[in-house]
Design a protein around this motif. Structure first.
Motif, short mmCIF file in Angstrom:
data_model
loop_
_atom_site.label_atom_id
_atom_site.label_comp_id
_atom_site.label_asym_id
_atom_site.label_seq_id
_atom_site.Cartn_x
_atom_site.Cartn_y
_atom_site.Cartn_z
N PHE A 84 0.73 -1.39 0.25
CA PHE A 84 0.26 -0.05 0.14
C PHE A 84 0.50 1.25 -0.18
N GLY A 85 1.79 1.17 -0.37
CA GLY A 85 2.69 2.43 0.05
C GLY A 85 3.86 2.26 -1.16
N THR A 86 4.99 3.56 -1.40
CA THR A 86 6.39 3.12 -2.01
C THR A 86 7.13 4.35 -1.53
N LEU A 87 8.54 4.16 -1.59
CA LEU A 87 9.32 4.91 -1.32
C LEU A 87 9.35 6.42 -1.87
N ILE A 88 8.77 7.84 -1.29
CA ILE A 88 9.60 8.13 -3.21
C ILE A 88 10.30 8.98 -2.64
N ASP A 89 11.21 8.82 -1.15
CA ASP A 89 12.40 10.12 -0.40
C ASP A 89 12.77 9.27 0.80
N LYS A 108 5.25 9.66 6.76
CA LYS A 108 4.59 11.41 6.14
C LYS A 108 3.70 10.72 5.33
N SER A 109 2.32 10.39 5.85
CA SER A 109 2.07 9.47 4.30
C SER A 109 1.35 10.70 3.68
N VAL A 110 1.84 11.07 2.30
CA VAL A 110 1.10 11.79 0.91
C VAL A 110 0.47 10.87 -0.10
N PRO A 111 -1.13 12.40 -0.42
CA PRO A 111 -1.44 11.41 -1.27
C PRO A 111 -1.47 10.84 -2.47
N ALA A 112 -1.83 9.48 -3.77
CA ALA A 112 -1.18 9.26 -4.82
C ALA A 112 -1.16 10.16 -5.80
#
Length: 73
Positions: free
Chosen positions: A28-33, A67-71
């Motif tokens: 349910f997520g991916t590392l973006i930073d 931190k959860s951010v919108p897709a």
């Protein structure tokens, strides 16, 4: 004090492929930073856990902030 390992819910951060989990769990997520932080977590020295698996950190590792951010749409 309560046992920090007694929770009934877990999440996992994978370093590399996890094809062995296909159709068993939901991603349910991916590392973006923070690739550098993931690398530091992934290379923490470990000791044998249950079943001889080397997955237990020698020293406790804690994630202090996520931190959860919108897709992106």
């Amino acid at each position: 004090p309560s046992d920090p390992y007694s929770a009934g819910c877990h999440f996992f951060i994978f370093h590399g492929g996890a094809s062995f989990l296909t159709k068993q769990h939901t991603a349910f997520g991916t590392l973006i930073d923070g690739d550098d932080v993931l690398e530091r977590i992934a290379t923490v020295p470990t000791k044998s856990g249950g079943g001889g698996e080397k997955s237990t950190p020698v020293d406790r590792v804690e994630v202090a902030h996520i931190k959860s951010v919108p897709a992106a749409s």
